[in-house]
Scaffold this motif. Sequence first.
Motif, mmCIF file in Angstrom:
data_model
loop_
_atom_site.group_PDB
_atom_site.id
_atom_site.type_symbol
_atom_site.label_atom_id
_atom_site.label_comp_id
_atom_site.label_asym_id
_atom_site.label_seq_id
_atom_site.Cartn_x
_atom_site.Cartn_y
_atom_site.Cartn_z
ATOM 1 N N GLU A 78 0.822 -1.210 0.000
ATOM 2 C CA GLU A 78 0.000 0.000 0.000
ATOM 3 C C GLU A 78 0.857 1.260 0.000
ATOM 4 O OE1 GLU A 78 -2.637 -0.314 3.339
ATOM 5 O OE2 GLU A 78 -3.949 -1.730 2.309
ATOM 6 N N ASP A 79 0.360 2.275 -0.707
ATOM 7 C CA ASP A 79 0.977 3.602 -0.731
ATOM 8 C C ASP A 79 2.446 3.545 -1.141
ATOM 9 O OD1 ASP A 79 0.682 6.407 -0.422
ATOM 10 O OD2 ASP A 79 1.722 6.319 1.507
ATOM 11 N N THR A 129 0.264 2.910 -5.306
ATOM 12 C CA THR A 129 -0.713 1.870 -4.974
ATOM 13 C C THR A 129 -1.702 2.371 -3.935
ATOM 14 O OG1 THR A 129 0.760 0.931 -3.297
ATOM 15 C CG2 THR A 129 0.887 -0.003 -5.520
ATOM 16 N N SER A 130 -2.897 1.839 -3.986
ATOM 17 C CA SER A 130 -3.981 2.300 -3.114
ATOM 18 C C SER A 130 -3.856 1.715 -1.709
ATOM 19 C CB SER A 130 -5.329 1.903 -3.714
ATOM 20 O OG SER A 130 -5.427 0.492 -3.804
ATOM 21 N N ASP A 131 -4.544 2.361 -0.778
ATOM 22 C CA ASP A 131 -4.639 1.823 0.577
ATOM 23 C C ASP A 131 -6.086 1.882 1.024
ATOM 24 O OD1 ASP A 131 -5.193 4.458 1.535
ATOM 25 O OD2 ASP A 131 -3.054 4.847 1.741
ATOM 26 N N HIS A 142 -7.854 5.278 1.016
ATOM 27 C CA HIS A 142 -8.029 6.017 -0.230
ATOM 28 C C HIS A 142 -8.308 5.045 -1.384
ATOM 29 C CE1 HIS A 142 -5.412 8.490 2.405
ATOM 30 N NE2 HIS A 142 -6.174 9.478 1.967
ATOM 31 N N PRO A 143 -9.425 4.342 -1.344
ATOM 32 C CA PRO A 143 -9.714 3.370 -2.406
ATOM 33 C C PRO A 143 -10.110 4.063 -3.707
ATOM 34 C CG PRO A 143 -11.572 3.534 -0.911
ATOM 35 C CD PRO A 143 -10.480 4.380 -0.317
ATOM 36 N N HIS A 144 -9.803 3.391 -4.798
ATOM 37 C CA HIS A 144 -10.235 3.839 -6.116
ATOM 38 C C HIS A 144 -11.632 3.285 -6.371
ATOM 39 C CE1 HIS A 144 -10.277 4.235 -10.538
ATOM 40 N NE2 HIS A 144 -9.294 5.109 -10.399
ATOM 41 N N ASP A 194 -11.484 -2.001 -5.584
ATOM 42 C CA ASP A 194 -10.178 -1.699 -4.990
ATOM 43 C C ASP A 194 -10.107 -2.306 -3.597
ATOM 44 O OD1 ASP A 194 -7.758 -0.775 -4.240
ATOM 45 O OD2 ASP A 194 -8.228 1.353 -4.465
#
Length: 352
Positions: free
Chosen positions: A102-103, A126-128, A131-133, A141
């Motif tokens: 993540e991140d 990368t997402s966490d 903060h999802p897409h 996500d």
Amino acid sequence: MLRPSPLATLVLAAVSFVACAGAPRQPDAPAPPRPRAGACPARPACDAPPPEALPRGFRHTRSRLVAAGWPRHRGRDLFARADGPQWAIAKFAYGPQDDDLEDEDVEAYLLRGCSGAWERLGTFRTSDDDHPHATTEGIPDTGGRIYIDLAAGRRLEIGRHRVHLAVAGDATSADLFIEVLPPGAQVAVTDVDGTLTSSEAAVVSELVGGAPPAAHPGAADAMRALAESGIYLFYVTARPEWLVGSTRVWLREQGFPPGILHTTIGVTGAFGGAAAKYKTIELGWLKARTGIVPSFGFGNMPSDVATYTAAGIAPSRCYYYKLGGDLRGGVPHDDYRGLVRALFSPQAACAP
């Protein structure tokens, strides 16, 4: 109530072993077979060496701990239209628990048309969980993912393209392929386990250190007959997402033509009724995104019959390997070698 199949139980048992065994090997592609007279040009293998990536360290201490496990990164292949959405989607995770990265930064490169020089797309994070897409192309996500809107820049033209994604922290990587379809394109969909492989659970032997499963005699030749007729291949398997890399390797080793490969997005895969639901969703996505109902379907389980019937594939073009019972008008067979002549259409329009 559906019981877990033997494959489900064995896949779960194999996860810990695979974590120790390391990532799947990446052998050289075999020499392509000689094309049939009147065949369309082969889809490009898209196997150029990727750009060199040098690790520069992770942004977070926790990421170094996560990356102690072996990488299970995977990209999501997609069909697209020249004037429609064009996304590169991937997940980055490590170890038997599929721990998300993540991140962290990922460098992205594009091999446009599977030829020429690699283009650098940029650095993506990368997402966490915080903060999802938004769910995109049916992929929610769940953390550790990147979503790159390729249509926001210079759009991909009709043809096959490859995206290479390298983790900045340790230079581990994932790849994905995008087929931008021309108007009037035809697609053939096929299951993998039991349909192309020697048995429904053949993949498990490889997971625990055995030899890769064999392909049914003539299966690769039958798929090549379709590809040489200008038809795009859609390999849809209910295997777990983290097996996408080794599945690509197996298809290439066995001589199957390049195509678009989809797995489930879960860690354990899908079985029985869940597999039928998953595959129905996949073919629904194909129709929604491209307007295409597959021209051919290949399977070996009742779930495949249910899927292809629901998708509206012509029963006379649905072929089921050694499957009895109610095939809803589908065609039973026990040898792919007997299908090749019927599947090859030299007068078909060749894909660009």
